[in-house]
Scaffold this active site. Structure first.
Site, short mmCIF file in Angstrom:
data_model
loop_
_atom_site.label_atom_id
_atom_site.label_comp_id
_atom_site.label_asym_id
_atom_site.label_seq_id
_atom_site.Cartn_x
_atom_site.Cartn_y
_atom_site.Cartn_z
N GLN A 1 5.46 -6.91 0.28
CA GLN A 1 5.00 -5.54 -0.66
C GLN A 1 6.66 -4.21 -1.13
OE1 GLN A 1 0.84 -4.53 0.14
NE2 GLN A 1 1.30 -2.51 -0.33
N PHE B 1 -3.14 -4.46 -1.08
CA PHE B 1 -3.55 -3.41 -0.88
C PHE B 1 -3.71 -2.62 0.39
CE2 PHE B 1 -6.83 -6.26 -2.82
CZ PHE B 1 -6.44 -5.87 -4.05
N GLU C 1 2.33 -4.53 3.45
CA GLU C 1 3.78 -3.96 2.92
C GLU C 1 4.50 -3.62 3.84
OE1 GLU C 1 2.44 0.50 3.13
OE2 GLU C 1 3.80 1.35 3.76
N ARG D 1 -1.56 10.50 7.97
CA ARG D 1 -2.31 10.96 6.90
C ARG D 1 -3.63 10.92 7.53
NH1 ARG D 1 -1.67 10.40 0.77
NH2 ARG D 1 0.68 9.63 1.19
N ARG E 1 -5.13 0.40 1.49
CA ARG E 1 -5.63 1.51 -0.01
C ARG E 1 -6.29 2.77 0.87
NH1 ARG E 1 -7.90 -0.73 -5.52
NH2 ARG E 1 -7.39 0.00 -6.74
N PHE F 1 -3.88 4.17 3.35
CA PHE F 1 -3.77 4.63 4.25
C PHE F 1 -3.78 5.87 5.50
CE2 PHE F 1 0.65 5.89 6.07
CZ PHE F 1 1.32 4.71 6.02
N THR G 1 5.02 10.42 3.10
CA THR G 1 5.08 11.55 4.08
C THR G 1 6.33 11.21 5.00
OG1 THR G 1 3.62 9.90 5.78
CG2 THR G 1 2.45 11.95 3.73
N ALA H 1 1.39 3.64 -1.51
CA ALA H 1 1.52 5.00 -1.12
C ALA H 1 0.77 5.81 -2.63
CB ALA H 1 2.78 6.50 -0.64
N GLU I 1 -4.47 5.25 -5.37
CA GLU I 1 -5.65 5.08 -3.93
C GLU I 1 -6.64 6.23 -4.10
OE1 GLU I 1 -1.69 5.95 -1.47
OE2 GLU I 1 -2.95 4.26 0.49
MO1 MOS Z 1 -0.30 1.27 0.83
S1 MOS Z 1 -2.37 1.64 2.02
O1 MOS Z 1 -0.10 2.92 1.14
O2 MOS Z 1 0.07 0.16 1.13
#
Ligand code: MOS
Length: 760
Positions: free
Chosen positions: A191, A222, A226, A304, A336, A338, A434, A503, A706
């Site tokens: 991602q 998901f 990331e 978060r 998802r 976060f 953020t 995000a 999300e």
């Molecule tokens: Mo998503 S949980 O911000 O990769």
């Protein structure tokens, strides 16, 4: 318009990393992971693996040519364990062989001796040991301490909230291909291509411009890819470099499940105080995050959690404690929401417990405390253009909540062994990274001389529909059919310094950048047309592929104007860059304006529980959701229903069972149950709020990835209402998920025995 890949997906022709024909001589890697969750490595025997015919090499920490450490926030994670293993499955060695089967055989032939150290899997225990990834932080609004005395009702309690496996269909994988002059191309299921590029460059000891990361699409992310797709890309790349051959690394399902981090489990303490009118006056919560063995994204996930600890409620006095506790589990990561879902869940427990003590319905308290314009969150951001109440009121009316309440009451009075319940869940989710600097998007739009268009952005297509959204945006701005537009792979040689697709912000950031790029090209084209028609270009537009002057169609088509523009030596490609205005956030104080805007909604979930067996059915989900103006309705509906399914799964069926020795027992689909289509509600009603504009999103849209996840939380409470209609709920600690097994034990606490399940 449909999801642009749907015809490829349903016919099995869409290409993922290992669907692309293999380059000549490609080798296959497999990972030897630690058989123990914690300990010092005494010895490692790789000779037997090396001796297997077809094994080309076995590599460890010592062999990594460049930086041996990775990590998004802190370089605290050795790519391969050096002298200590920190979790069960912790990668130690990489076997590279001629086939995946031989590589797997090689892994089985690796052996290790570990001097075992104590295994900690509980964040409260890690906290007590002082084993934290960062200092424990406290955030306050107003002052809770003097307010408790003024509260008519106070409840306190504990929560044990489990994690969640990402369960993307495509497991983590990467293919690394050495190129001329020491360069490396990596096809990765990430991602976050720029983070992968940076880490691959680091591990290879190369400048970033010698590393190209290309991502056509993911079979789901998901959040699980990331940060944690990077590892496998780095492993494939450095072994490819050492062997001078392309190397592909595909994790099998079991390895993917045991070697990668998940949604963070949390333990939580809460205290809530209310007036007799149902106003929440004070709320205090401590979050003990089960961070796993390394930092990964734990700090921003916890942040978060803190930001969303009051969800959709206006609470005058708040104190939130947040501890990132190091345990011997794989480093837990983005998933998802976060950290938002974990922040919201415990407050719903607090409201439920307060409602029970006051003898009212939870929704009576919920409805009296919703956020509104002018409310200032504990982190300093003022709520504007608030649609929370609208979504709530529409849900109450449209779904006839009062009628439902009566129907369920009489059903429960008439039925002894089957009970029904319902719950509502308002969601207010902040949109933006953020980490303020990540809020940037880029787009590269090419118009070719035949009138066809290609768009590349920093956004990763992971099934969510970002490619379709980008095509729809180009189509709307240019005034041409989407069939003329193609969305390309995300590639670090075309777009630099890409923020992760995360995000919920991917369409916002890259879509706005795409609008900027398209407008720049269009301005040039209309300038060329203006000369032709001897008018001002502001009079001209393109609709359905035809140039219009005012409201009259001209003879000129899009293709003709494209050619004219080209022959006039005016540019037909542009790069757009976008960053949302007016964002600022001081991460140390936890104060500022972190979010561009909020997404609002309210969800109702209805359930039926079989009080003999403990099984249950989700009867209906009914949602009122604020999407702004949808770009592609079917794509957004897909996100809402998919998010809801994952949210319901998290609080009901999905149970990550770790053994005391730190081993993941539910490490395959035979032992980890996720919701399927059959489990999903028979009735899924979705009402999009009408007449809403969002100036912050492309074409007036709102982020959708999300927020719907958290609607699923209502399923947990709906099941509990049904159980409560059978027998009072008695528990010292509220545990999530509410699996059928747990439901059965709460229905018959006398048979569950005095010894509660292992907890800490
Ligand atoms: Mo998503 S949980 O911000 O990769």
């Amino acid at each position: 318009m449909r999801h642009c890949d749907s015809h490829l997906h349903v016919s099995g022709r869409s290409e993922y990393v290992d669907d692309v024909p293999a380059p000549a001589g490609m080798l296959h890697a497999a990972v030897f992971g630690s058989p123990k969750a914690h300990g010092k490595i005494l010895s490692l025997d790789l000779e037997a693996a090396k001796a297997i015919p077809g094994v080309r090499g076995v590599f460890t920490y010592e062999d990594i040519p460049g930086s041996k450490l990775i990590g998004a926030l802190a370089l605290d994670e050795p790519l391969l364990a050096q002298d200590e293993v920190m979790y069960h499955g912790h990668p130690i060695a990489i076997v590279v062989a001629e086939t995946p089967e031989i590589a797997a055989k090689g892994v089985l032939a690796c052996s290790i001796e570990v001097d075992e150290l104590p295994v900690v899997t509980c964040p409260r225990e890690a906290f007590a040991n002082g084993d934290l990834l960062q200092e424990t932080r406290v955030f306050e609004k107003g002052s809770v301490d003097p307010v408790w005395a003024a509260c008519d009702v106070i409840v306190e309690g504990k929560v044990d909230l489990a994690g969640q496996e990402h369960l993307y269909l495509e497991t983590n994988r990467a293919r690394a291909i050495p190129r001329e002059d020491g360069q490396m191309t990596v096809y990765s299921s990430t991602q976050s291509p720029s983070a992968t590029q940076k880490h691959v460059a680091g591990v290879l000891g190369l400048p970033m411009h010698k590393v190209e990361i290309d991502v056509k699409r993911l079979g789901g992310g998901f959040g699980g890819k990331e940060d944690q797709a990077t590892h496998w890309a780095c492993m494939a790349a450095f072994t490819a470099k050492l062997l001078g051959k392309p190397v592909q690394l595909v994790l099998g399902r079991v390895d993917d499940m045991r070697m990668t981090g998940k949604r963070h489990p949390y333990k939580q303490d809460f205290k809530i105080g209310l007036s007799s009118e149902g106003k929440i006056l004070a709320y205090e919560v401590s979050h003990f995050q089960n961070s796993g063995a390394f930092m990964d994204l734990s700090a921003p996930v916890l942040e978060r959690t803190v930001l969303h600890s009051t969800n959709a409620y206006a609470i005058p006095n708040v104190r939130i404690r947040a501890a990132a506790c190091r345990t011997n589990l794989p480093p837990n990561t983005a998933y998802r929401g976060f950290g938002g879902p974990q922040g919201m869940f415990v407050l719903e427990v607090a409201i439920e417990q307060a409602a029970s003590k006051m003898g009212v319905a939870a929704d009576w308290i919920q409805s009296r405390n919703l956020v509104h314009d002018g409310y200032v969150f504990h982190y300093g951001q003022e709520v504007e253009a608030c649609n929370q109440q609208r979504t709530w009121d529409e849900a109450m009316e449209r779904f006839d909540i009062e009628g439902l309440r009566k129907r369920i009451e009489s059903f429960n009075a008439e039925n002894r062994m089957v009970k029904k319940g319902f719950a509502l869940m308002p969601v207010c989710f902040g949109i933006s990274f953020t980490k303020t600097f990540l809020n940037q998007g880029s787009s590269l739009v090419h118009v070719y001389t035949d009138g066809s268009v290609s768009v590349t952005t920093g956004g990763i297509e992971m099934g969510q529909g970002i490619s379709s959204n980008m095509i729809a945006i180009c189509s709307r701005i240019f005034g041409i059919s989407p069939t003329r537009i193609k969305s390309n792979s995300t590639n670090t040689t075309r777009i630099a310094n890409i923020s992760p697709s995360a995000a919920s912000a991917t369409s916002d950031l890259n879509g706005n950048a795409t609008i900027i790029a398209c407008r720049e090209i269009l301005d040039g084209m209309l300038g060329v047309a203006a000369k032709e028609f001897d008018c001002d270009s502001s009079e001209l537009s393109i609709r359905e592929g035809i140039v219009y002057q005012g409201d009259s169609a001209t003879e000129m088509t899009w293709e003709q104007l494209v050619l004219k523009t080209y022959f006039s030596r005016v540019q037909l490609m542009a790069h757009g860059f976008y960053t949302p205005p007016n964002l600022h956030f001081d991460p140390v104080k936890g104060y500022g304006r972190p979010f561009h805007y909020y997404t609002y909604g309210t969800c109702l979930i209805e359930t039926t529980v079989d009080c003999l067996r403990g099984t249950y059915k989700i009867d209906a989900s009914r949602i009122v959701h604020d999407l702004g103006r949808t770009i592609i309705p079917t794509v957004d509906r897909g996100q809402i229903e998919g998010g809801l399914a994952q949210g319901i799964g998290w609080v009901t069926l999905e149970e990550l069972a770790f053994k005391e020795d730190g081993r993941l027992a539910s490490h395959a689909l035979s032992t980890y149950k996720a919701p399927d289509a059959e489990f999903m509600p028979d009735e899924m009603e979705l009402k999009l709020l009408e007449n809403v504009e969002n100036p912050g999103g492309p074409l007036g849209s709102k982020a959708v990835g999300e927020p719907p996840f958290m609607y699923g939380i209502a399923a947990f409470f709906a099941i509990r209402r049904a159980v409560e209609a059978f027998t009072p709920l008695k528990e010292d600690e509220i545990r999530c998920p509410m699996t059928p097994e747990r439901v059965l034990m709460s229905l018959y606490p006398e048979f569950a025995g005095s010894k509660s399940e292992v907890s800490c």
